[in-house]
Scaffold this active site. Structure first.
Site, PDB file in Angstrom:
ATOM      1  N   GLY A 252       0.832  -1.193   0.000  1.00  0.00           N
ATOM      2  CA  GLY A 252       0.000   0.000   0.000  1.00  0.00           C
ATOM      3  C   GLY A 252       0.862   1.235   0.000  1.00  0.00           C
TER       4      GLY A 252
ATOM      5  N   HIS B 107       3.249   3.933  16.624  1.00  0.00           N
ATOM      6  CA  HIS B 107       3.023   2.537  16.234  1.00  0.00           C
ATOM      7  C   HIS B 107       3.127   1.616  17.454  1.00  0.00           C
ATOM      8  CE1 HIS B 107       2.555   2.120  11.866  1.00  0.00           C
ATOM      9  NE2 HIS B 107       3.276   3.224  11.768  1.00  0.00           N
TER      10      HIS B 107
END
Length: 191
Positions: A8, A60
């Site tokens: 992606g 993250h």
């Protein structure tokens, strides 16, 4: 052994999707009782070279639960993969950062042949690894063709790497706007 490749663009939702794949695989193993001591591993390739990257990494890390075993592996992914076995579910995020690290640390001596060798080592390690591995990589072929030599070296080799990994992967998913689209799904016998 299973290899999944998640591709992606930047901020497409590919990491979130890949994490959900790992969580589902772990839950499935627990429910089936096929591997009660399964563990999920997060192999991070990013390095915090500046404050902005440190903040991205921390973001993250905060989004993941405490069941993840964390590994920081900016360069030696082939070696790292030797640590895992059939009970493990491994997420490697992100291969384009890994490619960037290869170029950065090799410096002026970096070339197509060196990068092809590194990708070949990774492919061989993936094929030997008994774990369920989920790979995350940026799809770099949808952007502007870069003008600089090093940028072209990166884009060309990241694109070739993604093609090589897609050819050995059991499943390839492209994520855009948080939506996964399956590009390849080889169903193994007995699955």
């Amino acid at each position: 052994m299973s290899i999944e490749l998640v591709l992606g663009g930047a901020r497409s939702g590919k990491s979130r999707y890949a994490e959900s794949v790992v969580n589902q695989a772990l839950q499935q193993q627990v429910e089936l009782g096929s591997c009660p001591d399964s563990k999920k591993h997060y192999v991070a390739t990013a390095e915090a070279f500046d404050d902005e990257m440190r903040q991205r990494i921390q973001h993250h890390q905060r989004s993941r639960d405490s069941l993840w075993q964390q590994w920081q592996t900016p360069l030696e992914l082939a070696q790292q993969l030797k640590q895992f076995d059939a009970k493990d579910i491994v997420l490697i995020d992100c291969l384009t950062l890994w490619m960037n690290n290869q170029i950065f640390y090799a410096g002026e001596s970096c070339n197509d042949e060196l990068l092809e060798c590194k990708v070949q080592q990774l492919v061989e390690a993936l094929l030997e690894c008994k774990a369920h591995v989920v790979l995350v990589s940026n799809e770099v072929g949808l952007g502007v063709v870069p003008l600089g030599k090093v940028s072209r070296l990166f884009v060309d080799n990241a694109g070739r790497m993604n093609q090589r990994l897609a050819s050995i992967a059991d499943k390839v998913v492209f994520v855009a706007a948080g939506l996964p689209m399956t590009l390849k799904h080889d169903v193994k016998a007995g699955s």
